[in-house]
Design a protein around this motif. Structure first.
Motif, PDB file in Angstrom:
ATOM      1  N   HIS A  91       0.848  -1.184   0.000  1.00 11.27           N
ATOM      2  CA  HIS A  91       0.000   0.000   0.000  1.00 11.27           C
ATOM      3  C   HIS A  91       0.882   1.232   0.000  1.00 11.27           C
ATOM      4  O   HIS A  91       1.862   1.305   0.738  1.00 11.27           O
ATOM      5  CB  HIS A  91      -0.918  -0.004   1.226  1.00 11.27           C
ATOM      6  CG  HIS A  91      -2.119   0.864   1.068  1.00 11.27           C
ATOM      7  ND1 HIS A  91      -2.065   2.229   1.185  1.00 11.27           N
ATOM      8  CD2 HIS A  91      -3.406   0.568   0.783  1.00 11.27           C
ATOM      9  CE1 HIS A  91      -3.271   2.736   0.990  1.00 11.27           C
ATOM     10  NE2 HIS A  91      -4.103   1.740   0.748  1.00 11.27           N
ATOM     11  N   THR A  92       0.517   2.213  -0.812  1.00 11.78           N
ATOM     12  CA  THR A  92       1.328   3.425  -0.935  1.00 11.78           C
ATOM     13  C   THR A  92       1.135   4.371   0.239  1.00 11.78           C
ATOM     14  O   THR A  92       1.959   5.238   0.469  1.00 11.78           O
ATOM     15  CB  THR A  92       0.960   4.175  -2.228  1.00 11.78           C
ATOM     16  OG1 THR A  92      -0.402   4.581  -2.154  1.00 11.78           O
ATOM     17  CG2 THR A  92       1.209   3.298  -3.445  1.00 11.78           C
ATOM     18  N   GLY A  93       0.031   4.210   0.983  1.00  9.79           N
ATOM     19  CA  GLY A  93      -0.277   5.113   2.074  1.00  9.79           C
ATOM     20  C   GLY A  93      -1.334   6.134   1.694  1.00  9.79           C
ATOM     21  O   GLY A  93      -1.840   6.852   2.548  1.00  9.79           O
ATOM     22  N   HIS A  94      -1.659   6.225   0.422  1.00  2.00           N
ATOM     23  CA  HIS A  94      -2.711   7.133  -0.051  1.00  2.00           C
ATOM     24  C   HIS A  94      -4.021   6.360  -0.176  1.00  2.00           C
ATOM     25  O   HIS A  94      -4.009   5.141  -0.362  1.00  2.00           O
ATOM     26  CB  HIS A  94      -2.319   7.721  -1.411  1.00  2.00           C
ATOM     27  CG  HIS A  94      -1.114   8.600  -1.333  1.00  2.00           C
ATOM     28  ND1 HIS A  94      -1.154   9.879  -0.825  1.00  2.00           N
ATOM     29  CD2 HIS A  94       0.182   8.378  -1.686  1.00  2.00           C
ATOM     30  CE1 HIS A  94       0.052  10.417  -0.878  1.00  2.00           C
ATOM     31  NE2 HIS A  94       0.891   9.518  -1.395  1.00  2.00           N
ATOM     32  N   PRO A  95      -5.155   7.061  -0.143  1.00  2.00           N
ATOM     33  CA  PRO A  95      -6.444   6.374  -0.308  1.00  2.00           C
ATOM     34  C   PRO A  95      -6.520   5.656  -1.651  1.00  2.00           C
ATOM     35  O   PRO A  95      -6.162   6.223  -2.687  1.00  2.00           O
ATOM     36  CB  PRO A  95      -7.468   7.512  -0.244  1.00  2.00           C
ATOM     37  CG  PRO A  95      -6.782   8.599   0.499  1.00  2.00           C
ATOM     38  CD  PRO A  95      -5.324   8.475   0.162  1.00  2.00           C
TER      39      PRO A  95
END
Length: 167
Positions: A91-95
């Protein structure tokens, strides 16, 4: 009757001491493993055991006792079944930022050694000591490595068990 009681008395027996290693007791070796034709999960479990030091009689859980492990030919590992088509997720950490790549895509890409790295990392406990032990692992996609000066011992994973290889 007193002899029976005396036999069970703890004061008559010598006290057993549990061995706990100190930094002076730790002896780290360098080992090299050729991953060509070796099944990924079996290779990763052997590497994880060596990194933790569980193959040693003096294993202490809270100390970094493991050996330094060099893995070469990481791009030529084998997998059983359809595991090459299974994805790795992150997961990139963005929504909405979940991403995935299959193991086959990673092996054909720039950094094929990451497949072996992730497999070993996931076989270790998720704590500070494991992150320290992962720094003792060096993985190379090809046959070249810069650790000849350490004179590493060869560990032949293929000959340990016939199931370790896949043709």
């Amino acid at each position: 009757w007193t002899s029976v009681l005396r036999r069970h008395d703890k004061q008559d027996r010598p006290a057993m001491k549990t061995f706990s290693a100190t930094p002076a007791d730790i002896d780290k070796k360098w080992i090299i493993i050729d991953a060509e034709g070796v099944v990924l999960g079996r290779l990763a479990s052997i590497i994880a055991m060596r990194l933790r030091g569980k193959h040693k009689a003096t294993f202490t859980p809270h100390m970094d006792m493991g050996d330094n492990v060099i893995v070469v030919n990481a791009d030529k590992i084998q997998m059983t079944g359809k595991k090459r088509e299974e994805p790795f997720y992150w997961h990139t950490g963005h929504p909405g930022g979940i991403k995935s790549r299959t193991k086959q895509e990673i092996l054909e890409g720039k950094h094929p050694e990451r497949v072996v790295y992730q497999a070993v990392k996931r076989m270790l406990p998720g704590n500070r000591l494991s992150r320290q032990q992962m720094t003792n692992l060096r993985i190379y996609a090809g046959t070249e490595h810069g650790h000849e000066a350490q004179a590493p011992e060869v560990l032949d994973v293929k000959s340990m068990n016939k199931k370790n290889t896949r043709s």
